[in-house]
Design an enzyme around this catalytic site. Structure first.
Site, PDB file in Angstrom:
ATOM      1  N   ASP A 127       1.256 -79.296 -27.951  1.00 31.44           N
ATOM      2  CA  ASP A 127       1.491 -77.859 -28.142  1.00 31.44           C
ATOM      3  C   ASP A 127       2.991 -77.542 -28.159  1.00 31.44           C
ATOM      4  O   ASP A 127       3.678 -77.746 -27.155  1.00 31.44           O
ATOM      5  CB  ASP A 127       0.821 -77.091 -27.001  1.00 31.44           C
ATOM      6  CG  ASP A 127       1.144 -75.606 -27.029  1.00 31.44           C
ATOM      7  OD1 ASP A 127       1.486 -75.096 -28.117  1.00 31.44           O
ATOM      8  OD2 ASP A 127       1.042 -74.983 -25.956  1.00 31.44           O
ATOM      9  N   SER A 155      -8.081 -63.455 -23.394  1.00 27.63           N
ATOM     10  CA  SER A 155      -8.468 -64.872 -23.277  1.00 27.63           C
ATOM     11  C   SER A 155      -9.885 -65.084 -22.762  1.00 27.63           C
ATOM     12  O   SER A 155     -10.378 -66.220 -22.778  1.00 27.63           O
ATOM     13  CB  SER A 155      -7.477 -65.601 -22.367  1.00 27.63           C
ATOM     14  OG  SER A 155      -6.201 -65.648 -22.976  1.00 27.63           O
TER      15      SER A 155
END
Length: 625
Positions: A354, A330
């Site tokens: 999401d 990430s």
């Protein structure tokens, strides 16, 4: 009895005597003529030749080895220094039965089996050297004992040689490197580079690190002296002398206190840390853990220690900071976010709900978010703060691999950046062309999705991540990373102190840069993935956590560290800059098999930042079971 008296012919005898005398005189004259001719030939015709040979036997030219330059950290602490040691050397060509002679020598000076192995190895690798060491670092007692018995050992002698010592040992092993004995391959290279003359009498050269890359500056200039010798070759007097010139001293940008704090913060973890000054590219700390003791290599490492280092499962000889390649995880997302904004695939206001996964059109395969069920309503800021995978799956699909490769490659991923120690690797920023060449396969849409969160074929080094974060912190300005801050000569006169080089600038919108940097600052605040590391900090810092997969997890399974072999657990990453509003330091922490970046790597970074800003030496990190 008749007595007969023989009358002697004196005239005849005198004539014979004179003939004989004349013959002898002629012979003597001929002999003297021959002798005179020989004298004339030697003294007149060949006089200059034999005078030269006589002088060569009486006068020798001896090289004078220069002192190697010293290496200091930015605060003047010595990192590499010299000392003189006595070495027992053998000229193999002058010893009739070498093995027997060494056996006899061992009765006077201790010669271990390892000393013999090292000597035989040098004999194979250094055929152009007349004299080779059999024992180094002799004590005064051993020197005296050999001197008393030296008449028994023709072809053997004790010489004083300068050797290198690294007082900080393992702490800076991957930065400073070490020197090693010169071999035939080195001599061939010196000859090709027209440097052979300057290495006459020298026994060592830089092998890795600063010692190798700054070899020409550190080595100095070899001197020479004309020495008159007696019949057995012992020096009588010095006729002339050209003094050697010591090598240049180097001052590094490295802060040994910060380096020590970083190593201490790691505790028993393996990994790497790179810290630099974003305003000029000076490297402040450069850790690869575990390291090794470079002093072992100076005069040839013994077999036992070499096996320990070379066969260790922890790979202490591997420079993880420069050569270790890992999926960036990430920590790749801030650069994806900038790509989305700059290339018009995302806006600051864009948001979505999401569901916790992403599927390609027409596919049932789910690319899962790290949080089951998703993160709810997510915009770009929140996608960085809570590290939403789904956001970047979708963004990668919209951008496409070509845009990702071309845009993010500007930040130093997938290429050599340049640094003043050898060994940098390129990492890998994949493209369809690369996959076709490497695997003879076409690029698949799913490959792009994995790249979007720093996984899949994506590989980078801690050094590359630090460079990329410097660009972001600097609003697109890239300075060349470097260790050497200053060079001074043997008279302490400045040779060079301007190593700062702006490499290039990226044309990025300030609005987008400020937005991403603010989101990274929020990562370290309550609600962010590095909130634990940012709690109660006396300064602001911005950063991004990352988790790098080591093994693949099957579809439908969840990652459970407690059920996985420690060496198969995820790597933990954290890359940051501080203070967030005016960066003075950029750093990346990689913890091998450390698990979560927020729980392992970010706290280590916080300890290092506390030392940098507050002078607080950290407690070692506690390794998870």
């Amino acid at each position: 009895m008749n007595n007969t008296v023989e009358l002697r012919d004196h005239t005849r005898e005198i004539r014979l005597f004179r003939i004989r005398l004349a013959i002898c005189a002629v012979i003597v004259i001929i002999l003297f003529g021959l002798l005179f001719s020989r004298f004339f030939y030697l003294q007149v015709s060949q006089g200059e030749h034999y005078t030269t040979l006589a002088e060569a036997n009486r006068i020798t030219i001896q090289p004078l080895t220069p002192n190697r330059g010293l290496i200091f950290d930015r605060n003047g602490e010595i990192l590499a220094q010299n000392y003189t040691a006595y070495t027992l050397e053998i000229v193999p060509d002058q010893v009739k039965n070498l093995e027997s002679a060494i056996d006899e020598l061992a009765t006077v000076v201790e010669i271990t089996p390892e000393d013999r192995r090292r000597f035989n190895k040098l004999k194979r690798e250094s055929t152009r050297f007349k004299s080779l060491p059999i024992r180094s670092r002799l004590t005064d007692i051993e020197v005296a004992r050999f001197a008393e018995n030296q008449y028994r050992f023709p072809g053997m002698d004790i010489k004083a040689h300068p050797l290198r010592h690294y007082p900080r040992g393992e702490l800076v092993s991957h930065v400073i490197g070490y020197i090693g004995r010169i071999n035939d391959k080195d001599l061939e290279q010196f000859e090709a580079d027209k440097r052979l003359k300057n290495y006459r009498g020298s026994t060592h050269t830089g092998r890795i690190g600063i010692e190798k890359s700054y070899e020409n500056a550190l080595h100095g200039q070899t001197g020479f002296e004309q020495v008159e010798t007696d019949a057995v070759g012992r020096p009588v007097r010095t006729l002339s002398r050209v003094a050697p010139v010591a090598g240049n001293d180097l001052t590094l940008s490295l802060d040994i206190g910060l380096q020590q704090a970083a190593v201490q913060a790691f505790g028993d973890y393996r990994g790497a840390l790179v810290a630099l000054d974003p305003s000029n590219g000076e490297i402040l700390a450069f850790v690869s853990k575990p390291g090794f003791d470079p002093n072992l290599f100076v005069d040839g490492i013994d077999h036992a220690n070499w096996r320990l280092l070379n066969e260790s499962i922890d790979r202490p000889l591997n420079n993880r900071a420069l050569r270790g390649v890992y999926p960036p995880g990430s920590t790749f997302k801030p650069f994806m976010a900038l790509a989305g904004l700059e290339l018009g695939k995302r806006s600051i206001r864009y948001a979505f709900n999401d569901p916790g996964f992403f599927s390609l059109p027409g596919s049932s395969h789910r690319f899962r978010d790290w949080k089951p069920g998703g993160h709810g309503w997510v915009d770009l800021r929140k996608s960085l703060v809570i590290s939403c995978d789904t956001y970047y799956y979708m963004l990668a699909h919209d951008l496409g691999i070509t845009n990702i490769h071309n845009f993010i490659g500007q930040f130093g991923f997938g290429r050599e950046i340049g640094i003043d120690i050898p060994g940098e690797v390129r990492g890998l920023l994949p493209s369809p062309e690369w996959k076709k060449k490497r695997f003879k396969q076409n690029w698949l849409p799913g490959d792009t999705i994995s790249v979007g969160i720093g996984q899949g074929f994506n590989l980078s080094t801690p050094f590359q991540l630090t460079f990329a974060m410097m660009l972001l912190a600097n609003d697109g300005r890239a300075y060349k990373p470097h260790f050497v801050k200053q060079q001074v000569d043997h008279n302490k006169h400045l040779v060079e102190d301007n190593f700062v080089e702006e490499m290039y600038r990226l044309n990025l919108k300030q609005e987008y840069l400020d937005y991403v940097k603010q989101a990274l600052t929020d990562v370290t605040r309550p609600g962010g993935t590095a909130s634990r590391a940012g709690a109660n900090a006396a300064y602001t810092f911005a950063g991004k956590t990352g988790t790098s997969q080591v093994i693949n997890i099957k579809q439908g399974e969840r990652y459970n560290a407690s059920r996985i072999n420690e060496r198969h657990r995820d790597h933990a990453l954290f890359t940051a800059f501080a203070p967030a509003e005016d960066p003075k330091i950029v750093l990346t922490v990689l913890v091998e098999n450390g698990g979560s970046g927020g729980s392992t790597a970010a706290p280590i970074a916080r300890k290092v930042l506390d030392y940098f800003f507050l002078g607080k030496m950290p407690e070692p990190a506690e390794k998870a079971g």
